[in-house]
Every structure is written in C-alpha cells, then in structure tokens.
Design a protein around this motif. Structure first.
Motif, PDB file in Angstrom:
ATOM      1  N   LEU A   1     -26.712  19.387  11.200  1.00  0.00           N
ATOM      2  CA  LEU A   1     -25.809  18.311  11.601  1.00  0.00           C
ATOM      3  C   LEU A   1     -24.361  18.782  11.492  1.00  0.00           C
TER       4      LEU A   1
ATOM      5  N   THR B   1     -26.569   9.717  11.294  1.00  0.00           N
ATOM      6  CA  THR B   1     -25.826  10.290  12.408  1.00  0.00           C
ATOM      7  C   THR B   1     -25.122   9.179  13.180  1.00  0.00           C
TER       8      THR B   1
ATOM      9  N   PRO C   1     -26.779  17.011  16.812  1.00  0.00           N
ATOM     10  CA  PRO C   1     -27.791  17.351  15.801  1.00  0.00           C
ATOM     11  C   PRO C   1     -28.901  18.207  16.403  1.00  0.00           C
TER      12      PRO C   1
END
Length: 219
Positions: free
Chosen positions: A96, A114, A193
C-alpha cells in the motif's frame, strides 16, 4: 579524483535510499518454532517407524500442517518505509503506497483502510489487552506520583506521548500513523494497492489436504 567520485556515485546507486522498518510478533515466532519442532519430531518418527499407511498419512499431514503453522506464526510481518506499507499476512502480501491509505485503526485488532474502504488486518501487530492493562497501571502509578507528563494523556489513547504508558503494539501503530500522515501527499508515495496471494503457502497445504483426504477415504 574523478574515479573516487564515480565510485561514490556507484555506491550510492546500489544502497537503498529508504530502509524498511520491520514489525513482527516475537511471541508468534517463538510459538511457531515450538510447533514446528514438535511436528517435525512426531512426523519424522512416524515416517521412520510407522507401518502400513502410517508413513504416508504422516507425510500428508506434514504437507498440510507445516505451511499453515508457518503462515500464522513465522510469515506475518509489516514493513514500512517512506514510500509504502507492505503487509505480509498468512496468505496474502499487500503493498500500500501511503497515498492510498485513508487510516489505521486499533481496536480488538489492528487494521489499515484504503481510500476505497477496503480493510486489511495487520497480523504481525497483534492487540494485547493484557499489555494495555499493564500500560494503564503504569499510567496510574505515574499520575499518583504527580508526573505531569502522564496526567495529560489517557493510557492507550492515540497520541499518548509518554514512553511508559503505551503498549508495544499500540506504539507500533502510532509509528505507522506518523509516517502515513507525513507521507500521504508525497509524490513518491502515490499509487494503487497491490495484493499478491502466497501460493508458496497455499499450494503445499492444499496438496497435503488432498492427499490426506484420499488416504483417509481409501481406508
């Protein structure tokens, strides 16, 4: 003089600009090593001394169980540098960039979110309620001793700054939050990601499970 400068530039190019900061659970690693030692002792003994289908059942059991023990104890880790957070969970590795992270949360487990709302658990940084209670007791003792630094913060609260009022897992999460806040808008910390399945763990475990099921079904 030019040759020295060239050598220095070459050395700078080979050295990493940012080194990863690693987080792992030492208790899980110790438990995993112990389980693997016991499994190896029992499995090898069955392979050598077993009769009939016993060696095959033991072999299938080892193929099935050993990857799972590794996955849940030795494999979990979290690595952070100035550009991204890499989470190595039992069966997946998640990378990430800091710009893709919307927040990190500590509750009964430590989690990262996220920007699109996806949640990933940080297996390598477990929550210790016992550790939090110990931190709370230390905080109470510091307040009782009229420690001004301790009286300004609640134990276990995000942002608590006193070095003796934070559990190790909570302190690790504070470190990650600090990096996330500092690097979320950095150009090098942007991106999407990336999730990769740990086939090196899944494949042998599935093969062992299938072989074990066949042996038990044949009888």
């Amino acid at each position: 003089m030019k040759s020295v400068d060239a050598a220095d530039q070459a050395a700078d190019q080979t050295d990493p600009v940012y080194k990863d900061r690693g987080y792992r659970s030492h208790g899980a690693i110790a438990g995993g090593v112990l389980l693997l030692a016991i499994g190896a002792w029992l499995g090898i003994d069955a392979l050598i001394r077993g009769e009939g289908r016993t060696p095959w059942v033991a072999l299938a059991g080892l193929f099935f169980a050993v990857p799972l023990v590794i996955a849940y104890t030795l494999r979990p880790a979290v690595y952070a540098n100035e550009d991204r957070l890499r989470i190595r969970n039992p069966f997946r590795t998640i990378t990430l960039p800091w710009g893709a992270i919307s927040g990190l949360r500590s509750g009964y487990s430590n989690e990262v979110f996220t920007q699109d709302g996806t949640k990933f658990q940080l297996w390598a940084i477990p929550v210790s309620l016992r550790g939090r209670k110990k931190a709370a007791r230390r905080h109470a003792q510091q307040v009782a001793a009229d420690d001004p630094a301790a009286s300004r913060v609640r134990p276990g609260a995000p942002g608590a700054t006193h070095p003796h009022t934070r559990d190790a897992g909570d302190q690790s999460m504070d470190d990650l939050r600090e990096i996330a806040e500092r690097r979320e808008n950095a150009e090098a910390a942007q991106g999407e990601p990336v999730v990769r399945w740990a086939y090196e763990i899944l494949a042998p475990s599935v093969a062992g499970a299938v072989l074990l099921a066949v042996l038990l079904a044949v009888g």
